[in-house]
Motif scaffolding. Structure first.
Motif, PDB file in Angstrom:
ATOM      1  N   SER A 189      65.199  28.903  22.290  1.00 48.24           N
ATOM      2  CA  SER A 189      64.405  28.277  23.357  1.00 48.24           C
ATOM      3  C   SER A 189      63.948  26.884  22.914  1.00 48.24           C
ATOM      4  N   PHE A 190      63.430  26.136  23.893  1.00 51.48           N
ATOM      5  CA  PHE A 190      62.967  24.768  23.613  1.00 51.48           C
ATOM      6  C   PHE A 190      61.756  24.736  22.688  1.00 51.48           C
ATOM      7  N   LYS A 191      61.154  25.893  22.438  1.00 52.66           N
ATOM      8  CA  LYS A 191      59.920  25.913  21.641  1.00 52.66           C
ATOM      9  C   LYS A 191      60.152  25.400  20.225  1.00 52.66           C
ATOM     10  N   ASP A 192      61.395  25.475  19.738  1.00 53.86           N
ATOM     11  CA  ASP A 192      61.687  24.978  18.383  1.00 53.86           C
ATOM     12  C   ASP A 192      61.311  23.497  18.244  1.00 53.86           C
ATOM     13  N   GLY A 221      56.928  35.393  24.491  1.00 51.47           N
ATOM     14  CA  GLY A 221      58.125  35.754  23.740  1.00 51.47           C
ATOM     15  C   GLY A 221      58.873  34.619  23.060  1.00 51.47           C
ATOM     16  N   ASP A 222      58.754  33.405  23.576  1.00 50.49           N
ATOM     17  CA  ASP A 222      59.521  32.311  22.967  1.00 50.49           C
ATOM     18  C   ASP A 222      58.708  31.527  21.941  1.00 50.49           C
ATOM     19  N   THR A 223      57.448  31.245  22.269  1.00 48.51           N
ATOM     20  CA  THR A 223      56.579  30.561  21.293  1.00 48.51           C
ATOM     21  C   THR A 223      56.471  31.414  20.030  1.00 48.51           C
ATOM     22  N   VAL A 320      62.154  21.025  35.666  1.00 43.72           N
ATOM     23  CA  VAL A 320      61.659  21.774  34.497  1.00 43.72           C
ATOM     24  C   VAL A 320      60.935  23.040  34.968  1.00 43.72           C
ATOM     25  N   PRO A 321      61.316  24.221  34.481  1.00 41.16           N
ATOM     26  CA  PRO A 321      60.538  25.409  34.838  1.00 41.16           C
ATOM     27  C   PRO A 321      59.170  25.379  34.155  1.00 41.16           C
ATOM     28  N   GLY A 322      58.119  25.753  34.885  1.00 44.04           N
ATOM     29  CA  GLY A 322      56.763  25.613  34.342  1.00 44.04           C
ATOM     30  C   GLY A 322      55.998  26.928  34.287  1.00 44.04           C
ATOM     31  N   GLY A 323      55.276  27.119  33.167  1.00 44.57           N
ATOM     32  CA  GLY A 323      54.447  28.316  32.988  1.00 44.57           C
ATOM     33  C   GLY A 323      53.056  27.920  32.516  1.00 44.57           C
ATOM     34  N   ASN A 324      52.929  27.684  31.190  1.00 42.84           N
ATOM     35  CA  ASN A 324      51.653  27.235  30.649  1.00 42.84           C
ATOM     36  C   ASN A 324      51.485  25.724  30.849  1.00 42.84           C
ATOM     37  N   GLY A 326      52.737  22.932  29.472  1.00 42.31           N
ATOM     38  CA  GLY A 326      52.787  21.883  28.458  1.00 42.31           C
ATOM     39  C   GLY A 326      54.079  21.080  28.565  1.00 42.31           C
ATOM     40  N   ASN A 327      55.169  21.758  28.872  1.00 43.88           N
ATOM     41  CA  ASN A 327      56.468  21.094  28.780  1.00 43.88           C
ATOM     42  C   ASN A 327      56.674  20.014  29.835  1.00 43.88           C
ATOM     43  N   ILE A 328      56.167  20.232  31.028  1.00 47.15           N
ATOM     44  CA  ILE A 328      56.351  19.221  32.078  1.00 47.15           C
ATOM     45  C   ILE A 328      55.647  17.920  31.653  1.00 47.15           C
ATOM     46  N   ALA A 384      58.903  34.807  30.834  1.00 49.25           N
ATOM     47  CA  ALA A 384      58.277  33.843  29.921  1.00 49.25           C
ATOM     48  C   ALA A 384      57.375  32.864  30.662  1.00 49.25           C
ATOM     49  N   ILE A 385      57.487  32.822  31.997  1.00 43.78           N
ATOM     50  CA  ILE A 385      56.566  31.946  32.748  1.00 43.78           C
ATOM     51  C   ILE A 385      55.646  32.773  33.653  1.00 43.78           C
ATOM     52  N   GLN A 386      55.451  34.009  33.285  1.00 46.24           N
ATOM     53  CA  GLN A 386      54.507  34.861  34.031  1.00 46.24           C
ATOM     54  C   GLN A 386      53.095  34.537  33.546  1.00 46.24           C
ATOM     55  N   ILE A 387      52.572  33.443  34.047  1.00 43.48           N
ATOM     56  CA  ILE A 387      51.290  32.904  33.574  1.00 43.48           C
ATOM     57  C   ILE A 387      50.474  32.493  34.804  1.00 43.48           C
ATOM     58  N   GLY A 388      49.239  32.971  34.886  1.00 39.31           N
ATOM     59  CA  GLY A 388      48.424  32.688  36.067  1.00 39.31           C
ATOM     60  C   GLY A 388      47.344  31.643  35.831  1.00 39.31           C
ATOM     61  N   PRO A 431      66.491  33.557  33.180  1.00 39.84           N
ATOM     62  CA  PRO A 431      65.854  33.551  34.503  1.00 39.84           C
ATOM     63  C   PRO A 431      64.995  32.308  34.773  1.00 39.84           C
ATOM     64  N   HIS A 432      64.465  31.693  33.721  1.00 31.66           N
ATOM     65  CA  HIS A 432      63.619  30.497  33.914  1.00 31.66           C
ATOM     66  C   HIS A 432      64.475  29.326  34.343  1.00 31.66           C
ATOM     67  N   THR A 433      65.669  29.255  33.773  1.00 29.35           N
ATOM     68  CA  THR A 433      66.625  28.236  34.214  1.00 29.35           C
ATOM     69  C   THR A 433      67.025  28.545  35.657  1.00 29.35           C
ATOM     70  N   THR A 460      65.657  26.254  29.561  1.00 30.25           N
ATOM     71  CA  THR A 460      64.635  26.358  28.519  1.00 30.25           C
ATOM     72  C   THR A 460      64.880  27.472  27.501  1.00 30.25           C
ATOM     73  N   ALA A 461      65.745  28.433  27.852  1.00 29.20           N
ATOM     74  CA  ALA A 461      66.011  29.508  26.881  1.00 29.20           C
ATOM     75  C   ALA A 461      67.458  29.964  27.004  1.00 29.20           C
ATOM     76  N   HIS A 462      67.904  30.664  25.987  1.00 25.72           N
ATOM     77  CA  HIS A 462      69.279  31.173  25.988  1.00 25.72           C
ATOM     78  C   HIS A 462      69.348  32.449  26.829  1.00 25.72           C
TER      79      HIS A 462
HETATM   80  C1  LIG Z   1      61.925  30.098  28.494  1.00 28.55           C
HETATM   81  C2  LIG Z   1      60.725  29.357  28.976  1.00 28.55           C
HETATM   82  N1  LIG Z   1      60.874  28.514  29.990  1.00 28.55           N
HETATM   83  C3  LIG Z   1      59.847  27.805  30.462  1.00 28.55           C
HETATM   84  C4  LIG Z   1      58.590  27.932  29.928  1.00 28.55           C
HETATM   85  C5  LIG Z   1      57.501  27.110  30.508  1.00 28.55           C
HETATM   86  O1  LIG Z   1      57.045  26.119  29.629  1.00 28.55           O
HETATM   87  P1  LIG Z   1      55.542  25.637  29.729  1.00 28.55           P
HETATM   88  O2  LIG Z   1      54.697  26.802  29.344  1.00 28.55           O
HETATM   89  O3  LIG Z   1      55.438  24.535  28.785  1.00 28.55           O
HETATM   90  O4  LIG Z   1      55.319  25.265  31.149  1.00 28.55           O
HETATM   91  C6  LIG Z   1      58.376  28.832  28.876  1.00 28.55           C
HETATM   92  C7  LIG Z   1      57.050  29.073  28.286  1.00 28.55           C
HETATM   93  O5  LIG Z   1      56.059  29.018  28.935  1.00 28.55           O
HETATM   94  C8  LIG Z   1      59.489  29.544  28.381  1.00 28.55           C
HETATM   95  O6  LIG Z   1      59.345  30.374  27.354  1.00 28.55           O
END
Ligand SMILES: Cc1ncc(COP(=O)(O)O)c(C=O)c1O
Ligand SMILES: N[C@@H](CCOP(=O)(O)O)C(=O)O
Length: 510
Positions: A189-192, A221-223, A320-324, A326-328, A384-388, A431-433, A460-462
Motif C-alpha cells: 500500500s501507499f503507506k510505505d 490494516g495498511d498503516t 484519490v480514495p479518502g478515509g482518514n 491525510g493522503n488527499i 481500509a477507508i471505513q472511517i467515520g 476495493p479502494h481503487t 492505494t493498495a494491492h
Molecule cells: C488502501 C487505502 N486506500 C485509501 C486510504 C485512505 O487514505 P487516507 O486515510 O489518507 O484518506 C487508506 C487508509 O486510510 C487505505 O489503506
C-alpha cells in the motif's frame, strides 16, 4: 518561482548522487557535476563497506545543511509564531490544531526548477543510499536535516504509472487515463511512502536518546502493515491497534509476521484511533498515524513522482480514495510544492472518492462545507477507508478548496463493479481503487471529466490484500449485489468430452 534577487544555481552544478546536501552524505554543488559523475571510472566499494557506509564516507567533511523544515500549526488562515523542531515529540499545536511540516522555501528556491528536475531524475532507479528510494530521491523536500545514517528505507516509491488503455477506451472513451500504482510496494500500500519518513525520524530520536519505547498506530490494516515492516527493519518495537474482524486476513498477518505487538480490539477504526491517542499521551510510544504530519511528507512524493513521470506536465485530474484524509492533503502538498518551486505551472483538480457507506467528507461537501458531522461508518468492501471521524478533515477541505476539487462517492455495487471491470482489462484492483474508479466513471458520465482530459487514478493498495472480496464477487456470493461482471470458474468432470463441450460452448465453437 523564486524571487528575482535570488541567485540560482544552474543544472550543471548538480551531482547525480547528491546536490548541496544535508545529513551525512554531502557534496559541494560547485565541485561536482552530472558530467563529471558520468565520466568517472567505476568505483569499487571496499569489502567491509555497505551502501550505508559508503554514503557516510562520501559525506565526511561535508558543508553544513542549507535546507530545513519545522512543525507549524496547520492554520492556513491565521498568522502564528508558534513553531517546533521536528526533533520534538508533538502532534498538535497549543490550540489543538493539526501540525504541518513547513519547509524553508526560500532556501530551496536558490536552486532553479531545472536543477531540481535534473537532480530528481538523476536518482531514479539507483541503489545509492538512500536516494534510490522514490521518497528519499526527494530528500531535500522531505526531511532535509536527517542524517542518511538514520534513514530506514526499503527503497519504496518509484511506483509505475499504468496506462489504462482498454479500461479508458472501452469504458470511458478516454485515451489518457493512468493508474498510479502506489499499492505495488513493499507492504502492498501507499503507506510505505509515509512510514519510511516517520520511522526514520523515530530512529533519529532514539539515537538522540529520546525516551521512546516504540511506535504505535490504529489501523484498518495498511498503516499497521507498513509500520510493522519498517520497525522490524530498524529493530524498533511496533504496537498496532486493529478493529477485530474488520480487516482482511492478508493485512492481519503482516504485523503478526513482522513481530509487532498486535491488539485486536472490539471496536471500529475510530474507536482504535481514540484509544491510541490516549495511550500515546500516557506512554512514551510515538504515534504513527497520519495525524502525525511527518507521514504526509513521504506520501506527498507520489504527487511529485506523477509530475516527474509525465515529464513535468500536469495531469488535469487526480482521483484519490479518502478515509482518514491525510493522503488527499499529501497529494495537494506535493503538487503545491512543485508549483511553488517552479517545476509545474498549475495544480491538477483533485477528486476525493469515498465509499457511500463511509462518506463524512462527501456529506460535508454536499452541505457546502457547513457543519461537519462525524458519522458511524457502515461496513464496506473498501474496509481500509471505513472511517467515520477522519482526523485530517481540515487538511482535506483545504486541499480540495485550493485545487478546485470535488468529492464523489461510490456504492458497494459501483465500487465492486468498477474493480471487476478494471480487472477484466488487466488490472488487479483493491476495493479502494474501485471507489476511485467508480468516481471517475460518474464524473466522466456527467461530463465533468472530458474524453480528452488526462486523468490519474491513485491505486492505494494491492488487490492481493483483498482477495476475499473478489472471491465473493466472482462466486456471486454477495447479498443484494448482482455481481454483473462475475467470472466464476466452470466445474468440469475429468473427462475429455465434458471438457470439449465446455470449450465449444464458452468459445462459441461448433
Ligand atoms: C488502501 C487505502 N486506500 C485509501 C486510504 C485512505 O487514505 P487516507 O486515510 O489518507 O484518506 C487508506 C487508509 O486510510 C487505505 O489503506
Ligand atoms: N487506512 C488506514 C487508516 C489509518 O490512516 P492513517 O493514514 O491515519 O494511518 C490504515 O491502513 O490503517
Amino acid at each position: 518561482m523564486a524571487s528575482s534577487h535570488v541567485e540560482k544555481l544552474s543544472p550543471s552544478s548538480v551531482s547525480a548522487e547528491n546536490p548541496v546536501e544535508c545529513g551525512s552524505s554531502v557534496h559541494d554543488a560547485s565541485s561536482s557535476s552530472l558530467e563529471t559523475q558520468a565520466s568517472a571510472s567505476p568505483k569499487k566499494r571496499p569489502a567491509d563497506e555497505n551502501i550505508r557506509d559508503e554514503a557516510r564516507r562520501q559525506g565526511l567533511g561535508a558543508p553544513r545543511c542549507t535546507f530545513s523544515a519545522k512543525y507549524v500549526p496547520f492554520s492556513p488562515f491565521e498568522d502564528t509564531e508558534e513553531e517546533y523542531s521536528l526533533d520534538e515529540i508533538i502532534y498538535r499545536s497549543k490550540t489543538g490544531a493539526l501540525l504541518d511540516v513547513q519547509h524553508d522555501l526560500e532556501a530551496l528556491k536558490k536552486y532553479d526548477a531545472t536543477y531540481w528536475k535534473n537532480l530528481f531524475d538523476s536518482r531514479v532507479g539507483k541503489t545509492s543510499w538512500p536516494y534510490g528510494s522514490g521518497v528519499w530521491s526527494k530528500k531535500e523536500w522531505v526531511l532535509p536535516q536527517i542524517d542518511n545514517d538514520d534513514i530506514v528505507s526499503l527503497f519504496e516509491g518509484n511506483s509505475n504509472l499504468f496506462w489504462a488503455e482498454r479500461f479508458g477506451k472501452e469504458m470511458l472513451q478516454m485515451n489518457d487515463l493512468w493508474v498510479k500504482q502506489c499499492g505495488i510496494s513493499h507492504t502492498g500500500s501507499f503507506k510505505d511512502l509515509g512510514m519510511t519518513v516517520l520511522v526514520s525520524q523515530v530512529n533519529r530520536l532514539r539515537r538522540m536518546k529520546k525516551p521512546l519505547l516504540g511506535v504505535g498506530c490504529a489501523s484498518t490494516g495498511d498503516t499497521s502493515a507498513a509500520l510493522s515492516a519498517y520497525c522490524a527493519a530498524a529493530g524498533i518495537p511496533a504496537i498496532v491497534f486493529l478493529p477485530a474482524n474488520r480487516i482482511s486476513i492478508a493485512q492481519l498477518v503482516q504485523p503478526i509476521a513482522n513481530g509487532a505487538l498486535v491488539l485486536s480490539l472490539d471496536t471500529d477504526f475510530d474507536g482504535c484511533m481514540r484509544l491510541i491517542r490516549e495511550v500515546t499521551a500516557e506512554l512514551p510510544i510515538y504515534l504513527a498515524n497520519s495525524l502525525n504530519s511527518l507521514r504526509l511528507e513521504g506520501q506527498k512524493t507520489a504527487a511529485i513522482e506523477i509530475c516527474q513521470q509525465f515529464d513535468w506536465e500536469v495531469p488535469d485530474w487526480v482521483i484519490v480514495p479518502g478515509g482518514n484524509l491525510g493522503n488527499i492533503y499529501a497529494f495537494f502538498k506535493g503538487f503545491h510544492m512543485c508549483k511553488e518551486l517552479g517545476l509545474i505551472d498549475r495544480i491538477p483538480r483533485l477528486v476525493c472518492a469515498q465509499a457511500a457507506n463511509a462518506n463524512p467528507l462527501y456529506l460535508y461537501y454536499k452541505a457546502g462545507w457547513k457543519n461537519f458531522k462525524a458519522i458511524k461508518a457502515s461496513n464496506t468492501f473498501a474496509s481500509a477507508i471505513q472511517i467515520g471521524d477522519p482526523v485530517s478533515i481540515d487538511r482535506a477541505v483545504f486541499a480540495l478548496q485550493n485545487s478546485d476539487g470535488i468529492v464523489e462517492e461510490a456504492t458497494e455495487e459501483e465500487l465492486m463493479d468498477a474493480c471487476a471491470q478494471a480487472d477484466l482489462t488487466g488490472m488487479f484492483t483493491c476495493p479502494h481503487t474501485g471507489v476511485a474508479l467508480a468516481a471517475l466513471i460518474k464524473l466522466r458520465k456527467n461530463g465533468v471529466i472530458r474524453a480528452t482530459d488526462r486523468a490519474v487514478v491513485v491505486s492505494t493498495a494491492h488487490g492481493l490484500k483483498f482477495t476475499q472480496s473478489k472471491i465473493d464477487y466472482h462466486s456471486k456470493a454477495i447479498a443484494d449485489l448482482p455481481c454483473k461482471f462475475a467470472n466464476p470458474p466452470v466445474q468440469v468432470a475429468n473427462d475429455f468430452g465434458a471438457v470439449m463441450d465446455v470449450l465449444r460452448r464458452e468459445l462459441s465453437l461448433r
